[in-house]
Design a protein around this motif. Structure first.
Motif, PDB file in Angstrom:
ATOM      1  N   GLU A  50       0.834  -1.206   0.000  1.00 54.81           N
ATOM      2  CA  GLU A  50       0.000   0.000   0.000  1.00 54.81           C
ATOM      3  C   GLU A  50       0.869   1.256   0.000  1.00 54.81           C
ATOM      4  O   GLU A  50       0.568   2.238  -0.690  1.00 54.81           O
ATOM      5  N   GLU A 101       2.222   1.879  -3.409  1.00 57.37           N
ATOM      6  CA  GLU A 101       1.194   2.469  -4.272  1.00 57.37           C
ATOM      7  C   GLU A 101       1.090   3.976  -4.034  1.00 57.37           C
ATOM      8  O   GLU A 101       0.864   4.750  -4.978  1.00 57.37           O
ATOM      9  N   ARG A 102       1.258   4.406  -2.806  1.00 54.80           N
ATOM     10  CA  ARG A 102       1.230   5.844  -2.505  1.00 54.80           C
ATOM     11  C   ARG A 102       2.424   6.543  -3.153  1.00 54.80           C
ATOM     12  O   ARG A 102       2.306   7.665  -3.656  1.00 54.80           O
TER      13      ARG A 102
END
Length: 346
Positions: A171, A174-175
């Motif tokens: 995650e 992805e940021r």
């Protein structure tokens, strides 16, 4: 001013010297070529060629050999190039067919040219500064390593593994991608590189793990884009220099150094002046400024989506210019066609 028959005699001397590596005499010219004149007449023509410094006598009582100036006149007056055989053309199509990517295609190109000519082969990469970035992807490999993939509209693909200072989950990666991709996607390679260099958020001191990852991945992406913009050469056949060392008047070490450095060869190839067919030649002493006065380079241009570049063949001045120019032109044309077809599929 060299007469038409004088040019024919020069052509005979060049061809025979390339074939035999022996100085050429008037009697052998009469025996091997159909001039329809006596050996004495040929000797007079050779004397005029020697006055013009187009041929020289290496030893007393020997025949004549072409000078660098003679090779230049020979190349400038080539009426036609020696055509490749059907087998050679089939080999080009077979050897270059279905490449994995541009890197694979150019690597195959130089290996093919070396096989066709027995000389050192060189291919310039086209400059990708005007290419556009179409795809950017970050692929987590583990908590501290990310594969950075950059693709351009010309099909150039860059993949670099980048280590991270902190362990990040998918995650968080992805940021990072959400902040990085807008800086690159849809921009030219040159513009994308500038965005990374002057981006305000990247210039700020990274405070979080995501910031630190973005900073490190952006640095890696900037280095890859910078490589896209740099001129590069692919080479093959360096071992042929040792096999042909007796063909060089002096040491082959400057050629080996130029192959290792590449910068000299890139400069030389970029400054060669092409004719209307895109062919060019730089012969012997014409290369003195580059420290390569022992060598000749012939080249042909090929076209890519981002501009023209060159295919070259380097060897001793005593080379088969018609055959080498024909090989460079044929491979360049096939390479252009492959790149056009690849562009049409995208």
């Amino acid at each position: 001013m060299v007469s038409d028959r004088g040019l024919q005699v020069l052509r005979a001397i060049v061809q025979d010297y390339v074939d035999t590596h022996e100085p050429v005499g008037s009697r052998s010219i009469v025996e091997r070529h159909s001039f329809g004149v006596s050996a004495a007449t040929i000797r007079n023509d050779m004397a005029l060629l020697e006055d013009e410094e187009l041929i020289a006598q290496p030893h007393t009582s020997s025949g004549r050999v072409p000078t660098d100036k003679g090779y230049r006149v020979f190349v400038d007056h080539l009426a036609e190039l020696r055509p490749l055989s059907s087998a050679q053309r089939s080999a080009i199509a077979s050897f270059l067919g279905d490449p994995a990517d541009l890197d694979d295609l150019l690597a195959r190109t130089v290996r093919l040219l070396t096989q066709l000519t027995g000389q050192v082969a060189l291919v310039q990469y086209p400059s990708f500064a005007r290419a556009s970035v179409t795809h950017v992807q970050l692929v987590p490999l583990d908590g501290r390593r990310v594969l950075v993939i950059i693709v351009t509209d010309t099909g150039r693909v860059s993949q670099r593994i980048t280590g991270l200072a902190d362990e990040l989950d998918a995650e968080s990666i992805e940021r990072v991608a959400a902040r990085l991709v807008p800086l690159l996607a849809g921009r030219s390679v040159a513009d994308a590189a500038e965005q990374l260099q002057r981006g305000a958020e990247l210039a700020a001191a990274p405070v979080s793990a995501v910031d630190r990852a973005l900073h490190r991945i952006a640095q890696a992406a900037a280095e890859e884009l910078d490589e896209f913009r740099q001129n590069r050469l692919v080479l093959a056949g360096s071992a042929t220099l040792a096999k042909r060392e007796q063909d060089f008047r002096g040491s082959i070490h400057p050629l080996l150094e130029a192959i290792e450095e590449q910068v000299t060869l890139l400069r030389l190839m970029s400054e060669m002046v092409a004719d209307e067919q895109g062919l060019s030649a730089s012969i012997g002493r014409e290369n003195a400024a580059f420290g390569l006065s022992e060598a000749s380079i012939v080249a042909s241009e090929y076209d890519s989506a981002v501009g023209a570049a060159r295919i070259g063949i380097m060897g001793p001045t005593r080379m088969d210019y018609p055959r080498n120019l024909a090989a460079a032109r044929a491979v360049a044309r096939y390479l252009t066609r492959l790149l056009d077809e690849d562009e049409g599929r995208r």
